[in-house]
Design an enzyme around this catalytic site. Structure first.
Site, PDB file in Angstrom:
ATOM      1  CG  LEU A   7      -3.794  -3.788   4.877  1.00  0.00           C
ATOM      2  CD1 LEU A   7      -3.379  -2.858   3.739  1.00  0.00           C
ATOM      3  CD2 LEU A   7      -5.084  -4.501   4.520  1.00  0.00           C
ATOM      4  NE  ARG A  14      10.285  -3.042   0.652  1.00  0.00           N
ATOM      5  CZ  ARG A  14       9.454  -1.996   0.689  1.00  0.00           C
ATOM      6  NH1 ARG A  14       9.944  -0.773   0.609  1.00  0.00           N
ATOM      7  NH2 ARG A  14       8.152  -2.171   0.836  1.00  0.00           N
ATOM      8  CB  THR A  79      -2.137  -1.683   0.314  1.00  0.00           C
ATOM      9  OG1 THR A  79      -1.962  -0.620  -0.643  1.00  0.00           O
ATOM     10  CG2 THR A  79      -0.783  -2.005   0.914  1.00  0.00           C
ATOM     11  N   GLY A 140       4.828   6.825   1.130  1.00  0.00           N
ATOM     12  CA  GLY A 140       3.961   7.614   0.266  1.00  0.00           C
ATOM     13  C   GLY A 140       3.894   9.050   0.772  1.00  0.00           C
ATOM     14  CB  ALA A 419      36.503 -32.827  52.012  1.00  0.00           C
TER      15      ALA A 419
HETATM   16  C1  UD1 Z   1       2.535   1.564   2.261  1.00  0.00           C
HETATM   17  C2  UD1 Z   1       1.770   2.730   1.618  1.00  0.00           C
HETATM   18  C3  UD1 Z   1       2.594   4.003   1.756  1.00  0.00           C
HETATM   19  C4  UD1 Z   1       2.888   4.286   3.211  1.00  0.00           C
HETATM   20  C5  UD1 Z   1       3.540   3.068   3.866  1.00  0.00           C
HETATM   21  C6  UD1 Z   1       3.587   3.266   5.363  1.00  0.00           C
HETATM   22  C7  UD1 Z   1       0.456   1.790  -0.221  1.00  0.00           C
HETATM   23  C8  UD1 Z   1       0.345   1.641  -1.676  1.00  0.00           C
HETATM   24  N1  UD1 Z   1       1.519   2.432   0.232  1.00  0.00           N
HETATM   25  O1  UD1 Z   1       3.729   1.376   1.490  1.00  0.00           O
HETATM   26  O2  UD1 Z   1       1.889   5.108   1.205  1.00  0.00           O
HETATM   27  O3  UD1 Z   1       3.703   5.415   3.360  1.00  0.00           O
HETATM   28  O4  UD1 Z   1       2.790   1.863   3.622  1.00  0.00           O
HETATM   29  O5  UD1 Z   1       4.312   2.273   6.021  1.00  0.00           O
HETATM   30  O6  UD1 Z   1      -0.419   1.338   0.491  1.00  0.00           O
HETATM   31  N2  UD1 Z   1       0.045  -6.080   2.097  1.00  0.00           N
HETATM   32  C9  UD1 Z   1      -0.968  -6.985   1.903  1.00  0.00           C
HETATM   33  N3  UD1 Z   1      -1.270  -7.373   0.646  1.00  0.00           N
HETATM   34  C10 UD1 Z   1      -0.628  -6.887  -0.450  1.00  0.00           C
HETATM   35  C11 UD1 Z   1       0.408  -5.938  -0.252  1.00  0.00           C
HETATM   36  C12 UD1 Z   1       0.722  -5.544   1.042  1.00  0.00           C
HETATM   37  O7  UD1 Z   1      -1.589  -7.451   2.863  1.00  0.00           O
HETATM   38  O8  UD1 Z   1      -0.986  -7.290  -1.558  1.00  0.00           O
HETATM   39  C13 UD1 Z   1       0.395  -5.671   3.472  1.00  0.00           C
HETATM   40  C14 UD1 Z   1       1.825  -5.993   3.853  1.00  0.00           C
HETATM   41  O9  UD1 Z   1       1.914  -7.266   4.463  1.00  0.00           O
HETATM   42  C15 UD1 Z   1       2.178  -4.860   4.814  1.00  0.00           C
HETATM   43  C16 UD1 Z   1       1.259  -3.728   4.403  1.00  0.00           C
HETATM   44  O10 UD1 Z   1       0.280  -4.284   3.577  1.00  0.00           O
HETATM   45  O11 UD1 Z   1       1.891  -5.227   6.154  1.00  0.00           O
HETATM   46  C17 UD1 Z   1       2.021  -2.620   3.677  1.00  0.00           C
HETATM   47  O12 UD1 Z   1       2.642  -3.138   2.537  1.00  0.00           O
HETATM   48  P1  UD1 Z   1       4.062  -2.629   2.050  1.00  0.00           P
HETATM   49  O13 UD1 Z   1       4.379  -3.349   0.799  1.00  0.00           O
HETATM   50  O14 UD1 Z   1       5.025  -2.690   3.145  1.00  0.00           O
HETATM   51  O15 UD1 Z   1       3.716  -1.107   1.685  1.00  0.00           O
HETATM   52  P2  UD1 Z   1       4.724   0.114   1.629  1.00  0.00           P
HETATM   53  O16 UD1 Z   1       5.523   0.034   0.396  1.00  0.00           O
HETATM   54  O17 UD1 Z   1       5.477   0.219   2.906  1.00  0.00           O
HETATM   55 CA    CA Z   2       5.679  -1.012   4.636  1.00  0.00          CA
END
Ligand code: UD1
Ligand code: CA
Length: 450
Positions: A7, A14, A79, A140, A419
Site C-alpha cells: 500500500l 504527517r 487502507t 492499531g 619552481a
Molecule cells: C495502519 C493501520 C494500523 C497499524 C499501522 C502500522 C489501518 C486502518 N491502520 O495505520 O492498524 O498499526 O498501519 O503501521 O490500516 N495507504 C494507501 N491508501 C489509502 C490510505 C493509506 O495506499 O487510502 C497506504 C499509505 O501510503 C501507507 C499505508 O497505506 O503506506 C498505511 O497508511 P497509514 O495512513 O500510514 O496508516 P496508519 O495510520 O499508520
Molecule cells: Ca503508517
C-alpha cells in the site's frame, strides 16, 4: 500461489512534505522499496503496488523493479479501499495474499517468510504481525479471544481509554487467504473516526486469524513523521554496524559513523569517528578511514589511510595515504604507495605507483607516471573556458613548487620543472624546464619608512 500488495497510495500528511511519504529515503533506499525488498525471499508470484498520491512519481522511482504491477487508487479512502483496488486483478487468483504498508521499512525478510509459513501451516484465514510496543501511540491495537485468535483491531484514535492500555499493536503486515478476504472486502464501512475504509475492519468478520509476535519489535516500526524516520535510520545503522563489527571491523565511536548497506568492508578495517561510507564502496583489509571522511562509490585496496578527506567514484591501490583535507572528486585511479596530502584536489586522473602530490595542488584530466613528485602548489590548468585538456607527466619527473601546466601538455620522464614555471610546451625526457623571468637584484635599495 502467493501475491503481494504494497500500500503506497497515501500522501503521508504527517511528513509535511511535497514528496509522497513512501518515497522518502531511509539510507540508500526509499521506504516503499524497503517494504518490497522484505517480501523478496517469500518468492511471490505477483507483486502489486497501490499508487495514488503522486502515483507517477512513485512508479518512476520503482521502474528498475520490472516484476511490479501498479494499480491506481484514484482517491485515498483508506487502507481497506486501497486493497479493494486489486480485486479486478485477482479475480481468478487462488492462494494467499501478503499485504504490507509501504511505510514499514525495517522488516527482515525472514520475518515475512515466517508469517507466510505459519499462515499456510495452520490454514488460517489471516495471520498478522504484532508486537508489544513500549509506546504504541498511533498504532492499531490487536485484541484476541481466549484461544489467542484475533477478534478485532481498533485504531489508536478509535480506542477507548481502556483499550489504549493494550500494547499489542498491529504492524500493518498481513497474510490473507484470498478466497476469505475477497468475500469480505466489499462489506467494509467507513464507521470510524477518520471516515475511511479500514483494512483492519476485515478482522471483525474473518474467523481464524492468528497474531504472530515479532521477536524484535523494532522491525515493525512504521514511519508516519520525520521523527520516526530519523529513529528508523538509527535502527538500520545499528544493524549494519553491528554486523560489520562482528565480522572484524573496528569502529571508534560508532554512533558518529554511517555506513550504507551496499558497502563492503574487509577484516581489520578501522573506522574512526565522523566517517561516512556510501554506495558501492569497498574498503580492503587493514585500511584506516577517518576521522572525518566521506567515501562514496569507491574501491580502496589494502592498508590505505584516509584522514579528513572526501573520495568519490575513485579507485585507490594499496598502501596509499590520503589527507588530511584531500578531495578526490571522481574518476581518480591512484596507484600503490601514493601520497595525496593536504589541500589537494584531483579529478579524472590516473596516477602511477609511489607518486606524491603532497600539498596544495589541483590535478585534473592528468596522467602521472610512477615515482613522480608533484611540488607544493602545482596546478594543471586543464580548462580553456570551453574544453578540458590533458596533462601527461612521465615517471620520476619532479615539478617545482607553484608550477602550472597549461594543458594540453606532455612532460617526459626524469624531467625537472623549476619552481614557479608556467609550462605551455611539451618537455622531452631528462630535461630541465624553467619558464619564469630571471630574478633581478638592484643593490642598495633605500628602504621606505614614514
Ligand atoms: C495502519 C493501520 C494500523 C497499524 C499501522 C502500522 C489501518 C486502518 N491502520 O495505520 O492498524 O498499526 O498501519 O503501521 O490500516 N495507504 C494507501 N491508501 C489509502 C490510505 C493509506 O495506499 O487510502 C497506504 C499509505 O501510503 C501507507 C499505508 O497505506 O503506506 C498505511 O497508511 P497509514 O495512513 O500510514 O496508516 P496508519 O495510520 O499508520
Ligand atoms: Ca503508517
Amino acid at each position: 500461489m502467493l501475491a503481494v500488495t504494497i500500500l503506497a497510495a497515501g500522501k503521508g500528511s504527517r511528513m509535511k512534505s511535497t514528496l509522497p511519504k513512501v518515497l522518502h529515503s531511509l539510507g540508500s533506499k526509499s521506504l516503499v522499496e524497503r517494504a518490497i525488498d522484505s517480501c523478496h525471499s517469500s518468492k511471490p508470484d505477483r507483486q502489486f503496488v497501490i499508487i495514488g498520491y503522486q502515483g507517477e512519481k512513485v512508479k518512476n522511482a520503482l521502474s528498475h523493479l520490472s516484476e511490479l504491477e501498479f494499480v491506481e487508487q484514484k482517491e485515498q479512502l483508506g487502507t481497506g479501499h486501497a486493497i479493494q483496488q486489486v480485486m479486478p486483478h485477482l479475480e481468478d487468483f487462488e492462494g494467499d495474499i501478503l499485504v504490507l504498508n509501504g511505510d514499514v521499512p525495517l522488516l527482515r525478510p525472514e520475518t515475512v517468510e515466517k508469517l507466510v509459513s505459519i499462515h499456510q501451516k495452520n490454514g488460517n484465514d489471516a495471520t498478522l504481525l504484532t508486537a508489544n510496543l513500549p509506546n504504541p501511540k498511533g498504532y492499531g491495537r490487536v485484541f484476541c479471544d481466549s484461544n489467542n485468535l484475533v477478534t478485532q483491531i481498533v485504531e489508536d484514535r478509535d480506542c477507548s481509554a481502556a483499550q489504549k492500555q493494550n500494547n499489542r499493536t498491529n504492524a500493518g503486515v498481513y497474510c490473507f487467504n484470498w478466497q476469505a478476504l475477497k468475500t469480505i472486502l466489499p462489506k467494509l464501512s467507513t464507521n470510524n473516526d477518520q471516515k475511511e475504509y479500514y483494512l483492519t475492519e476485515v478482522f471483525d468478520y474473518l474467523d481464524k486469524v492468528m497474531a504472530l509476535d515479532v521477536d524484535d519489535y523494532l522491525e515493525i516500526s512504521g514511519i508516519n513523521d520525520r521523527r520516526q524516520l530519523a529513529i528508523a535510520y538509527d535502527i538500520l545503522q545499528a544493524r549494519i554496524k553491528e554486523a560489520w563489527m562482528i565480522a572484524g571491523v573496528t569502529m571508534i565511536d560508532p554512533n558518529s559513523i554511517t555506513i550504507d548497506e551496499s558497502v563492503q568492508l574487509e577484516a581489520d578495517v578501522i573506522i574512526e569517528p565522523q566517517t561516512h561510507l556510501r554506495g558501492n564502496t569497498v574498503i580492503g583489509a587493514g585500511c584506516r578511514i577517518g576521522p572525518g571522511s566521506l567515501i562514496e562509490n569507491s574501491q580502496l585496496q589494502d592498508n590505505i589511510t584516509v584522514l579528513f578527506s572526501v573520495i568519490t567514484d575513485s579507485v585507490i591501490a594499496s598502501d596509499s595515504r590520503i589527507g588530511p583535507y584531500a578531495h578526490l572528486r571522481g574518476g581518480v585511479s591512484l596507484g600503490e604507495g601514493c601520497r595525496v596530502g593536504n589541500f589537494v584536489e584531483m579529478k579524472k586522473s590516473t596516477i602511477g605507483n609511489n607518486t606524491n602530490v603532497a600539498h596544495l595542488s589541483y590535478i585534473g584530466d592528468a596522467t602521472l607516471g610512477n615515482k613522480v613528485n608533484i611540488g607544493a602548489g602545482t596546478i594543471t590548468a586543464n580548462y580553456d573556458g570551453v574544453n578540458k585538456h590533458p596533462t601527461v607527466i612521465g615517471d620520476r619527473t619532479k615539478t617545482g613548487s607553484n608550477s602550472v601546466f597549461v594543458a594540453p601538455v606532455n612532460i617526459g620522464t626524469n624531467v625537472t620543472i623549476a619552481a614557479g614555471s608556467v609550462i605551455t610546451n611539451d618537455v622531452e625526457d631528462n630535461a630541465l624546464a624553467i619558464a619564469r623571468k630571471k630574478q633581478k637584484v638592484i643593490p642598495n635599495w633605500p628602504t621606505k619608512s614614514k
